[in-house]
Design a protein around this motif. Structure first.
Motif, short mmCIF file in Angstrom:
data_model
loop_
_atom_site.label_atom_id
_atom_site.label_comp_id
_atom_site.label_asym_id
_atom_site.label_seq_id
_atom_site.Cartn_x
_atom_site.Cartn_y
_atom_site.Cartn_z
N PHE A 1 -58.32 -76.67 30.11
CA PHE A 1 -59.21 -75.28 29.55
C PHE A 1 -58.37 -74.34 29.24
N ILE A 2 -57.86 -73.53 30.00
CA ILE A 2 -56.95 -72.68 29.88
C ILE A 2 -55.57 -73.05 28.34
N ALA A 3 -54.81 -73.90 29.00
CA ALA A 3 -54.13 -73.55 27.87
C ALA A 3 -54.07 -74.29 26.08
N MET A 4 -55.19 -74.92 26.21
CA MET A 4 -55.72 -75.21 24.83
C MET A 4 -56.88 -73.35 24.27
N THR A 5 -56.80 -72.71 25.34
CA THR A 5 -57.16 -71.42 25.10
C THR A 5 -56.08 -70.57 24.59
N VAL A 6 -55.18 -70.98 25.21
CA VAL A 6 -53.53 -70.35 25.63
C VAL A 6 -53.16 -70.21 23.74
N LEU A 7 -53.62 -71.62 23.50
CA LEU A 7 -52.66 -72.40 22.01
C LEU A 7 -54.01 -72.37 20.99
N GLN A 8 -54.96 -71.71 21.49
CA GLN A 8 -56.44 -70.81 20.51
C GLN A 8 -56.67 -72.57 19.79
N LEU A 9 -56.62 -73.95 20.89
CA LEU A 9 -57.47 -74.90 19.68
C LEU A 9 -58.71 -74.87 20.10
N PRO A 10 -60.08 -75.36 19.13
CA PRO A 10 -60.93 -75.38 19.13
C PRO A 10 -61.52 -76.05 19.40
N TYR A 11 -62.58 -75.97 20.46
CA TYR A 11 -63.50 -76.59 21.00
C TYR A 11 -63.16 -77.45 22.44
N SER A 12 -62.57 -76.26 23.00
CA SER A 12 -61.27 -76.10 24.08
C SER A 12 -62.42 -76.34 25.26
N LEU A 13 -63.50 -76.26 25.64
CA LEU A 13 -64.47 -77.06 26.49
C LEU A 13 -64.89 -77.70 26.25
N LEU A 14 -65.53 -78.52 25.23
CA LEU A 14 -65.63 -79.25 25.20
C LEU A 14 -64.94 -80.72 25.72
N LEU A 15 -63.55 -80.58 24.63
CA LEU A 15 -62.61 -81.92 24.34
C LEU A 15 -62.23 -81.49 26.48
N SER A 16 -62.05 -80.54 26.69
CA SER A 16 -61.82 -79.68 28.49
C SER A 16 -62.32 -80.79 29.42
N LEU A 17 -63.40 -81.06 28.98
CA LEU A 17 -64.94 -81.85 30.27
C LEU A 17 -64.49 -82.90 29.54
N ILE A 18 -64.45 -83.78 28.62
CA ILE A 18 -63.94 -84.99 28.39
C ILE A 18 -62.31 -85.03 28.63
N LEU B 1 -53.51 -79.79 14.50
CA LEU B 1 -54.00 -79.60 15.61
C LEU B 1 -53.92 -80.40 16.55
N ALA B 2 -53.67 -81.71 16.26
CA ALA B 2 -54.14 -83.55 16.64
C ALA B 2 -52.53 -83.47 17.71
N LEU B 3 -51.44 -83.14 16.15
CA LEU B 3 -49.82 -83.23 17.42
C LEU B 3 -50.11 -82.21 19.02
N ILE B 4 -50.59 -80.80 18.59
CA ILE B 4 -50.06 -79.80 20.00
C ILE B 4 -51.43 -80.59 20.70
N PHE B 5 -52.38 -81.07 20.72
CA PHE B 5 -53.86 -81.46 21.76
C PHE B 5 -52.75 -82.44 22.58
N ALA B 6 -52.30 -83.52 21.21
CA ALA B 6 -51.84 -84.85 22.18
C ALA B 6 -50.35 -83.75 22.93
N ILE B 7 -49.60 -83.67 22.40
CA ILE B 7 -48.33 -83.18 23.43
C ILE B 7 -48.69 -82.82 24.42
N MET B 8 -50.18 -81.38 24.19
CA MET B 8 -49.99 -80.73 25.84
C MET B 8 -50.82 -81.57 26.36
N VAL B 9 -51.57 -82.92 26.46
CA VAL B 9 -52.37 -83.40 27.02
C VAL B 9 -51.39 -84.24 27.95
N LEU B 10 -49.74 -84.96 27.47
CA LEU B 10 -49.14 -85.46 27.77
C LEU B 10 -48.11 -85.10 28.86
#
Length: 386
Positions: A256-273, A303-312
């Motif tokens: 959640f913190i990383a997605m908020t810093v990267l300004q990715l949408p739906y941060s809470l929902l996806l962080s919960l998943i 955004l998909a690429l950024i999210f995938a790298i962040m999760v990795l």
């Protein structure tokens, strides 16, 4: 006189053997009948599980909460040691349940509306994406000639409308079934929480009772070894679940913190998943990343690429540092058996089986290793650990 006593012993031994044979034949007969009438067996088992579900949930809740209660009790025992033990335990149980119930209420009151807002926003984004595809169908078909977007969209739209028409008559019964299922689930959870409170309060007596049974049933001079093995199995299973829950909570917060810093949408929902699926070893981060990647691909591939790298990166951090720090070597099993535990558990017991498959596999591997070491020791063979 000696012959008479000897005959009595032989007769007693024969009677015991007869009862043993009768018991064995009865058990085998019941197993064969259960297998040959598998449909009826499934119905009986499903009814039994439905009746016992509050107690199953109660045991499960108490199993997860008990380490936290013991931690609080240990802190309270520092004050006037060995005095007011019952009061200290009651306070520990009360505080533990207040914290857990309070956390659930906070999630419902504060986080659920944000998740609902994210879902609504996601629905609007998907609708906008669908409209964009509809309005730019010809242009996109020229750019991607091997995909006929018009046919695909018409197929989806037609089949979706047909499904609505086909199942419109069964919507009301379906809603009734879902509502009944929700009410039954809520009832089971509430009763399960109440049952778990009594189990936690009475845990010491239950452990002593189980110990008496083990010592009564176990072979002579092996009682302590059997009991120690059970304690170690419980340590592996419970330690993994409790440790993995803390690990997943930390990963969810970091996500959640990383997605908020990267300004990715739906941060809470996806962080919960991501946090929930992280409970599944190895596969969890992949399962957690898939929904986010698919959503972002529909919105913006960058955004998909950024999210995938962040999760990795989170997965590597969890696997190389955080997980070993929290869990240590509680499982100690190879990736192959982890994959087997997740696959087998998921195939037969669904999502819950995927969560519990790895600790169950760790317990089985520990017992197999213990058994093989004892057999090798009896034979005088020493083999180095792999």
């Amino acid at each position: 006189m000696e012959n008479k006593n000897r005959y009595k012993e032989i007769l007693k031994s024969l009677v015991n053997n007869v009862w043993y044979i009768i018991l064995l034949v009865t058990i085998c007969t019941l197993i064969i009948v259960a297998i040959t009438h598998w449909g009826s067996t499934q119905n009986i088992l499903s009814r039994l599980v439905a009746v016992l579900m509050p107690f199953i949930l109660g045991f499960f809740f108490s199993y997860l909460i008990l380490p936290f209660v013991r931690f609080l009790q240990k802190q309270l025992n520092r004050i006037k040691k060995d005095r007011f033990l019952k009061i200290k335990k009651a306070i520990s149980v009360t505080v533990a349940y207040i914290i857990i119930v309070g956390a659930i209420i906070i999630v419902i009151v504060y986080i659920t509306p944000q998740i609902q807002a994210s879902v609504k926003e996601l629905g609007k984004s998907l609708q906008n994406g669908y409209n964009y595809l509809s309005n730019n169908r010809e242009t996109l078909n020229k750019r991607i000639p091997f995909i006929h977007l018009g046919d695909v969209m018409n197929y989806i739209k037609t089949n979706f409308m047909d499904a609505i028409t086909k199942y419109s008559d069964s919507i009301v019964p379906y809603i009734y079934e879902v509502s009944s299922s929700v009410l039954v689930t809520v009832y089971n959870i509430i009763i399960g929480i109440v049952v778990s409170i009594y189990i936690v309060l009475d845990s010491n007596h239950m452990v002593r009772g189980l110990k008496k049974i083990i010592y009564a049933v176990a072979p002579k001079r092996k009682e302590k070894a059997v009991w120690d093995t059970i304690i170690q199995c419980n340590h592996i299973f419970n330690g993994f679940l409790f440790g993995k829950a803390i690990d997943s909570l930390i990963i969810g917060i970091l996500c959640f913190i990383a997605m908020t810093v990267l300004q990715l949408p739906y941060s809470l929902l996806l962080s919960l998943i991501v946090g929930i699926t992280n409970m599944i070893p190895y596969f969890g981060p992949i399962f957690g990343a898939i929904p986010g990647v698919l959503i972002y691909l529909f919105i913006d591939p960058k955004l998909a690429l950024i999210f995938a790298i962040m999760v990795l990166i989170l997965q590597q951090f969890d696997g190389l540092y955080l997980g070993p720090k929290i869990l240590g070597d509680l499982t100690g099993i190879k990736p192959l058996w982890v994959i087997f535990g997740v696959t087998f558990g998921g195939a037969y017991f669904g999502v819950m089986g995927m969560f519990l498959g790895v600790p169950a596999m760790a317990v089985i591997m520990y017992l197999v290793d213990l058994f093989s070491k004892r057999k090798l020791k009896k034979k005088g063979i020493h083999l180095p650990d792999a």
